[in-house]
Design a protein around this motif. Structure first.
Motif, PDB file in Angstrom:
ATOM      1  N   GLN A 169      -8.792   8.108   2.659  1.00  0.00           N
ATOM      2  CA  GLN A 169      -7.875   8.741   1.712  1.00  0.00           C
ATOM      3  C   GLN A 169      -8.153   8.272   0.277  1.00  0.00           C
ATOM      4  N   GLN A 170      -8.477   6.991   0.122  1.00  0.00           N
ATOM      5  CA  GLN A 170      -8.844   6.501  -1.204  1.00  0.00           C
ATOM      6  C   GLN A 170     -10.080   7.219  -1.715  1.00  0.00           C
ATOM      7  N   ILE A 257      -6.829  -1.627 -12.572  1.00  0.00           N
ATOM      8  CA  ILE A 257      -5.803  -0.614 -12.291  1.00  0.00           C
ATOM      9  C   ILE A 257      -6.235   0.260 -11.126  1.00  0.00           C
ATOM     10  N   THR A 258      -7.500   0.619 -11.078  1.00  0.00           N
ATOM     11  CA  THR A 258      -8.015   1.438  -9.984  1.00  0.00           C
ATOM     12  C   THR A 258      -7.768   0.759  -8.639  1.00  0.00           C
ATOM     13  N   GLN A 259      -7.995  -0.527  -8.596  1.00  0.00           N
ATOM     14  CA  GLN A 259      -7.801  -1.255  -7.345  1.00  0.00           C
ATOM     15  C   GLN A 259      -6.328  -1.324  -6.958  1.00  0.00           C
ATOM     16  N   PHE A 260      -5.428  -1.487  -7.957  1.00  0.00           N
ATOM     17  CA  PHE A 260      -3.997  -1.518  -7.637  1.00  0.00           C
ATOM     18  C   PHE A 260      -3.507  -0.133  -7.208  1.00  0.00           C
ATOM     19  N   THR A 267       2.099  -2.263   0.759  1.00  0.00           N
ATOM     20  CA  THR A 267       1.307  -3.401   0.263  1.00  0.00           C
ATOM     21  C   THR A 267       1.589  -3.642  -1.217  1.00  0.00           C
ATOM     22  N   TRP A 268       1.781  -2.565  -1.974  1.00  0.00           N
ATOM     23  CA  TRP A 268       2.068  -2.721  -3.400  1.00  0.00           C
ATOM     24  C   TRP A 268       3.413  -3.411  -3.634  1.00  0.00           C
ATOM     25  N   SER A 306      -2.102 -16.768   1.319  1.00  0.00           N
ATOM     26  CA  SER A 306      -1.202 -16.980   2.460  1.00  0.00           C
ATOM     27  C   SER A 306      -0.125 -15.898   2.558  1.00  0.00           C
ATOM     28  N   ASN A 307      -0.043 -15.018   1.577  1.00  0.00           N
ATOM     29  CA  ASN A 307       1.026 -14.017   1.559  1.00  0.00           C
ATOM     30  C   ASN A 307       0.528 -12.584   1.493  1.00  0.00           C
ATOM     31  N   LEU A 308      -0.737 -12.375   1.175  1.00  0.00           N
ATOM     32  CA  LEU A 308      -1.251 -11.017   1.013  1.00  0.00           C
ATOM     33  C   LEU A 308      -2.484 -10.808   1.869  1.00  0.00           C
ATOM     34  N   PRO A 309      -2.659  -9.570   2.385  1.00  0.00           N
ATOM     35  CA  PRO A 309      -3.863  -9.276   3.174  1.00  0.00           C
ATOM     36  C   PRO A 309      -5.069  -9.091   2.260  1.00  0.00           C
ATOM     37  N   GLN A 310      -6.239  -9.304   2.796  1.00  0.00           N
ATOM     38  CA  GLN A 310      -7.461  -9.093   2.033  1.00  0.00           C
ATOM     39  C   GLN A 310      -7.664  -7.601   1.802  1.00  0.00           C
ATOM     40  N   PRO A 311      -8.240  -7.147   0.691  1.00  0.00           N
ATOM     41  CA  PRO A 311      -8.743  -7.973  -0.432  1.00  0.00           C
ATOM     42  C   PRO A 311      -7.746  -8.071  -1.591  1.00  0.00           C
ATOM     43  N   VAL A 312      -6.427  -7.912  -1.284  1.00  0.00           N
ATOM     44  CA  VAL A 312      -5.421  -7.894  -2.341  1.00  0.00           C
ATOM     45  C   VAL A 312      -5.371  -9.210  -3.123  1.00  0.00           C
TER      46      VAL A 312
END
Length: 819
Positions: A169-170, A257-260, A267-268, A306-312
């Protein structure tokens, strides 16, 4: 022997200065003062009587040299008058035993330990509330900007990730138009095969496969509607990208910004919360000054991963680093650090040394330690007395320093008066006197500023360097930070002071001296600190105070400078500028009472200034001296033709060349009386007699000769028609003599060519040279043509040609219009 012989020659030269090159420029190292002239007038105030008194005049240069050595030695050798022979580091000649029980404080060791504690204390940090709030606000603004862009592209994902993966989708949303058309064409083609898909890029192939699976699970009609939906989301995303593509000023970049925007909503939302909490933790813990960027990155990553999934975590860390980079919200609390350092220093107990009666303090042949010295000194066993060796070294150093100063003075051809020796000696004594009390705030900036203003940079630099060394030798304890900073401030003042022409410039020099002193003290203290961990915040207040002390000494020097000028009959460039002000009382009288003489003076000043500038003489001195050289003509203005303004010539009515000559000569003696009455310095007064020297008043001399020949009387002596002198004793007064002699001749030339003017000037110069009027002033014969050319240039500037206006242009215009 050679040194003794040179000193004798130097002393003899001071007694009878030859005046080979006594130029008066303080910035060019020429003399502003000369030996006293013959008594043309009587002193009229107590100060001049004191200067000219027989007792003062009997003090010869050898005695002045000896007085300087004795006085400086008495101050610099102060610590040797009551110095212990058994001091730290010396060997004890015998075994010394304690006579009684004793317990004494070791003040020196105690202070050294407290000093280490003061400079080695850990700084106290405090949180910068304003900066902390600003950093939090910057993160909120960045998140809000991302959220606004995400709202434009919502929803995302636009279909369940079970049907089409998030990555696909991305890709569908950001794929190029060409790739998108390939996808649409391939899905709508009936000839699609697996073999045909192999020729596409991986992302493109995967997207086609997943959309094809979606069609098979639904229908072609549903797929066509889904493609239209994707097209709408693609347009929204393209519009959003156009908006954030130009972002360059915030912490967000297009790539970030593109990555966010590629994150799904869940996730956001979690990323927003994690960013806010992480920043809050980092700022609560605090970012100290000088924290390495790598450590800050590691601290951020440890909380994000420890709080976010990769690659965030990677993109979230990039955002936080852009906000926190080169920032620190922990600052040093200087006041609290200083208080803590002082409390820690005072908490150190005084070091005491104990001993029992009969115990050995030090064995014979052993070196005495600080502990041993404390016991010996308190038991009065340190053998205090005059240290003749140290005192002898002091005499040698002082005598060498005074001799070096005399050699430098002789090298630059600067004859020194007794009052100059006295002033320099007093200034020299002031610095080691401060060093005796270990005040630290050396007055070298004041010494450099005063000596530089009065006597020029070379003598000032020499005295500052010598005083710095002698004062360091005189001090009981040496703080090299003070020594280096004070010497630098003194040298800066010595180099620049003589070149400044206003009090405002000197005030700015004082600020520069304070800045240099404070900076050098700060850097020097950090380099030479006994503790490697010395904190700059504990040293900075002392550096600021030391810098202010340099400024304070400069202000003090500016304050006492006018008084020293009066007491010691000195001039500075600033005072010369003040004297040359046409609004001063004497010059206003000259312009009013003798307007012709005043115009003559202005033209002579123009000639002399230009020549002085060409020969690198003291232009300010020439300007001021020329303006006052003819003030004596105010005693009888009509006795001089330039003031008669067409009236009958007074001397035609007198008809006595001797009386007329006396009137002319009197403008010198009366000028000296007026100059003394108005308090003009000697260096200005010297222009009054020296600009005429012993010149012959030729007009009345030849008139007297004709009368004598006609009446057959005794021959006329030219001594009766010569000025009393002295002849010019400096390059400046020599130049004014030449300019004064050429002024009337140049003014009389109307239509003459420059060659004619130059020939006439050369004739006047040769007459002065043959009459030996210039033999003592230091002007060289080969410099006369240079002066002549300058005079011609100035004359041309005064007599330049102008356009002749037609007569019709000068007549009033009439109105000729018909009525």
């Amino acid at each position: 022997m050679k040194t003794v012989q040179f000193l004798r020659q130097y002393i003899e030269k001071l007694r009878h200065p030859s005046g080979d090159d006594p130029s008066l420029s303080p910035t060019k190292e020429k003399s502003l003062h000369k030996p006293p002239k013959p008594n043309i007038r009587k002193p009229s105030n107590w100060l001049e009587k004191l200067h000219n008194s027989q007792s003062i005049r009997n003090i010869h240069p050898p005695l002045m040299w000896g007085l300087a050595v004795v006085s400086l030695t008495s101050v610099i050798g102060y610590r040797f008058y009551n110095q212990p022979q058994l001091s730290v580091g010396t060997e004890s000649p015998v075994t010394i035993i304690a006579p009684t029980n004793g317990e004494f404080k070791d003040l020196k060791t105690t202070e050294e330990q407290r000093k280490k504690i003061r400079t080695g204390v850990v700084p106290v940090l405090q949180r910068d509330i304003l900066l902390t709030a600003q950093l939090q606000r910057e993160l909120v603004e960045a998140i809000a900007e991302i959220e606004t862009l995400r709202q434009q592209t919502a929803p995302f994902p636009f279909v369940s990730v079970d049907v089409i993966s998030l990555k696909t989708q991305q890709y569908l949303r950001s794929a190029t138009e060409q790739d998108w058309q390939i996808i649409v064409t391939t899905l709508t083609s009936d000839e699609q095969t697996t073999t045909n898909l192999q020729k596409f890029k991986p992302n493109l192939r995967v997207a086609i496969e997943q959309l094809n699976n979606y069609r098979q699970a639904s229908s072609n009609t549903i797929l066509e509607g889904f493609i239209k939906t994707i097209e709408q989301y693609r347009q929204r995303y393209a519009k959003a990208r156009r908006e954030f593509s130009g972002i360059t000023t915030s912490h967000l970049t297009s790539e970030l910004i593109t990555q966010f925007l590629s994150l799904d909503d869940a996730t956001w939302q979690k990323t927003q919360q994690t960013l806010t909490v992480t920043l809050q933790k980092i700022l609560t813990q605090g970012i100290p000054p000088g924290m390495p960027e790598q450590l800050l990155t590691e601290s951020i990553n440890s909380q994000l991963e420890s709080n976010l999934p990769q690659p965030v975590p990677k993109i979230a860390s990039q955002l936080l680093m852009k906000i926190l980079q080169n920032e620190h919200n922990l600052t040093v609390d200087r006041e609290e650090t200083k208080r803590r350092a002082e409390r820690a220093a005072q908490a150190i107990d005084s070091v005491t040394v104990e001993i029992k009666a009969g115990d050995v303090i030090v064995e014979a042949g052993e070196k005495i330690t600080q502990r041993d010295f404390v016991l010996l000194d308190n038991f009065n066993l340190s053998r205090r007395g005059i240290n003749w060796l140290g005192l002898g070294i002091s005499i040698i150093l002082v005598a060498g320093g005074v001799t070096i100063f005399c050699l430098v003075s002789d090298r630059i051809h600067r004859p020194m008066r007794r009052r100059d020796h006295l002033l320099l000696c007093l200034l020299g004594l002031s610095t080691p006197l401060l060093a005796i009390f270990n005040l630290g705030y050396t007055n070298l900036p004041a010494v450099g500023l005063l000596v530089g203003s009065f006597y020029g940079p070379t003598l000032a630099v020499t005295q500052v360097i010598l005083l710095s060394g002698l004062s360091t030798f005189a001090a009981t304890t040496i703080n090299w930070s003070y020594v280096l900073a004070g010497t630098a401030g003194g040298l800066l003042a010595a180099f620049i002071a003589g070149k400044l022409r206003s009090r405002d410039e000197l005030a700015r020099l004082g600020g520069a001296i304070g800045l240099v002193q404070g900076s050098l003290y700060f850097v020097g203290y950090l380099i030479m600190a006994p503790v490697a961990g010395t904190i700059w915040s504990a040293v900075l207040p002392g550096a600021i105070i030391y810098g202010l002390s340099g400024m304070a000494w400069s202000v003090m020097a500016l304050g006492i400078s006018p008084y020293l000028e009066r007491i010691f009959d000195l001039v500075t460039p600033i005072r010369l500028v003040e004297l040359a002000n046409p609004n001063s009382g004497l010059l206003k009288r000259l312009a009013t009472e003798t307007p012709g003489t005043f115009q003559h003076t202005l033209f002579v000043a123009c000639l002399a200034e230009a020549a002085a500038r060409e020969l690198h003489c003291n232009v300010e001195l020439v300007r001021a001296g020329t303006l006052y050289h003819d003030i004596g003509k105010m005693h009888d203005p009509l006795g001089f033709i330039e003031n008669q303004m067409g009236a009958p010539n007074k001397h035609d009515q007198i008809k006595d060349p001797y009386e007329s000559a006396e009137i002319i000569k009197k403008h010198v003696t009366e000028g000296l009386v007026m100059a003394n009455k108005y308090g003009l310095p000697r260096v200005i007064r010297d222009f009054i007699p020296e600009h005429q020297g012993t010149l012959l008043i030729s007009y009345f001399y030849y008139q007297a000769k004709q009368d004598a020949e006609r009446n057959e009387t005794d021959p006329v002596s030219d001594a009766d028609f010569r000025y009393e002198g002295p002849i010019p004793q400096s390059r400046e007064t020599g130049i004014v003599m030449l300019a004064d002699g050429c002024e009337a001749a140049l003014r009389s030339l109307k239509e003459a060519t420059p060659e004619t003017a130059l020939a006439m000037i050369h004739k006047i110069f040769k007459a002065r040279w043959r009459d030996k009027q210039l033999k003592d002033c230091g002007l060289k014969y080969e410099e006369l043509p240079v002066i002549a050319e300058v005079f011609v240039k100035v004359w041309q500037q005064f007599h330049h040609q102008r356009i002749v206006y037609p007569k019709a242009a000068l007549e009033p215009q009439t109105n000729n219009k018909p009525s």
